[in-house]
Scaffold this active site. Sequence first.
Site, PDB file in Angstrom:
ATOM      1  N   ASN A  50      -7.819  10.904  13.973  1.00 26.46           N
ATOM      2  CA  ASN A  50      -6.474  10.528  14.413  1.00 26.46           C
ATOM      3  C   ASN A  50      -5.448  11.547  13.931  1.00 26.46           C
ATOM      4  O   ASN A  50      -5.583  12.152  12.873  1.00 26.46           O
ATOM      5  CB  ASN A  50      -6.098   9.089  14.031  1.00 26.46           C
ATOM      6  CG  ASN A  50      -6.311   8.731  12.586  1.00 26.46           C
ATOM      7  OD1 ASN A  50      -7.083   9.367  11.871  1.00 26.46           O
ATOM      8  ND2 ASN A  50      -5.642   7.688  12.133  1.00 26.46           N
ATOM      9  N   GLU A  52      -1.371  11.719  13.636  1.00 27.18           N
ATOM     10  CA  GLU A  52      -0.097  10.993  13.757  1.00 27.18           C
ATOM     11  C   GLU A  52       1.070  11.968  13.907  1.00 27.18           C
ATOM     12  O   GLU A  52       0.926  13.180  13.703  1.00 27.18           O
ATOM     13  CB  GLU A  52       0.072  10.067  12.545  1.00 27.18           C
ATOM     14  CG  GLU A  52      -1.018   9.006  12.528  1.00 27.18           C
ATOM     15  CD  GLU A  52      -0.905   8.008  11.390  1.00 27.18           C
ATOM     16  OE1 GLU A  52      -0.127   8.251  10.443  1.00 27.18           O
ATOM     17  OE2 GLU A  52      -1.619   6.988  11.453  1.00 27.18           O
ATOM     18  N   CYS A  61      -5.076   8.451  18.593  1.00 23.12           N
ATOM     19  CA  CYS A  61      -6.235   7.847  17.928  1.00 23.12           C
ATOM     20  C   CYS A  61      -7.401   8.832  17.838  1.00 23.12           C
ATOM     21  O   CYS A  61      -7.503   9.765  18.649  1.00 23.12           O
ATOM     22  CB  CYS A  61      -6.708   6.619  18.700  1.00 23.12           C
ATOM     23  SG  CYS A  61      -5.646   5.181  18.548  1.00 23.12           S
ATOM     24  N   GLU A  63     -10.447   8.331  18.702  1.00 26.40           N
ATOM     25  CA  GLU A  63     -11.270   8.294  19.915  1.00 26.40           C
ATOM     26  C   GLU A  63     -10.668   9.199  20.989  1.00 26.40           C
ATOM     27  O   GLU A  63     -11.385   9.876  21.725  1.00 26.40           O
ATOM     28  CB  GLU A  63     -11.379   6.855  20.451  1.00 26.40           C
ATOM     29  CG  GLU A  63     -12.080   5.883  19.522  1.00 26.40           C
ATOM     30  CD  GLU A  63     -11.149   5.201  18.525  1.00 26.40           C
ATOM     31  OE1 GLU A  63     -10.123   5.796  18.152  1.00 26.40           O
ATOM     32  OE2 GLU A  63     -11.464   4.082  18.108  1.00 26.40           O
ATOM     33  N   CYS A  94      -8.809   0.533  19.644  1.00 30.38           N
ATOM     34  CA  CYS A  94      -7.649  -0.193  20.180  1.00 30.38           C
ATOM     35  C   CYS A  94      -7.832  -0.389  21.691  1.00 30.38           C
ATOM     36  O   CYS A  94      -8.715   0.223  22.311  1.00 30.38           O
ATOM     37  CB  CYS A  94      -6.359   0.580  19.895  1.00 30.38           C
ATOM     38  SG  CYS A  94      -6.120   2.020  20.950  1.00 30.38           S
ATOM     39  N   CYS A  97      -7.836   2.782  23.741  1.00 31.36           N
ATOM     40  CA  CYS A  97      -9.032   3.627  23.573  1.00 31.36           C
ATOM     41  C   CYS A  97     -10.256   3.002  24.231  1.00 31.36           C
ATOM     42  O   CYS A  97     -11.148   3.725  24.687  1.00 31.36           O
ATOM     43  CB  CYS A  97      -9.281   3.913  22.095  1.00 31.36           C
ATOM     44  SG  CYS A  97      -8.125   5.160  21.491  1.00 31.36           S
TER      45      CYS A  97
END
Length: 138
Positions: A50, A52, A61, A63, A94, A97
């Site tokens: 990930n 940010e 993310c 993924e 999530c 994803c």
Amino acid sequence: MLNEYMISENFEKLFNAAKEVRNNAHVPYSKFKVGAAFLTENNSIIAGCNVENAAYPQSQCAEASAIGNLIANGFTKIKEVVVIGSGDLLCSPCGGCRQRLREFATLDVKIHMCNTSGHLKTSTLKELLPDSFGPENL
Ligand code: THU
């Protein structure tokens, strides 16, 4: 504690790749590192973490990062997934994803959710995303 998934050769390779890439996660805001690794059509391993951003919604993310790496490396299929989050609670992909994975994985693909110590739970993509909309629905 070892279980049936952890003793498979692919799981171990995917787990190690996800754990390694997780160390590179850029998470100054959540401090929640995530690593994801995919088994590709030719049994290569592709990973991502990930990333940010100070403008929080622009964060990505693990993924999604791994999918970018999948495509950049010339692959189009995801045959198995390991996701390693932080802490002891389940780190399941999530909603966004799950849909991203749906583009490149069939519904029977196993998604192994792990922490840094090992396997916690395995679900298929179909279980995580029932009645999903994919490329065949167009
Ligand atoms: N995150 C992932 O990278 N993958 C998941 O499966 C769940 C959540 C990230 C997003 C954010 O950077 C951090 O974890 C906390 O939500």
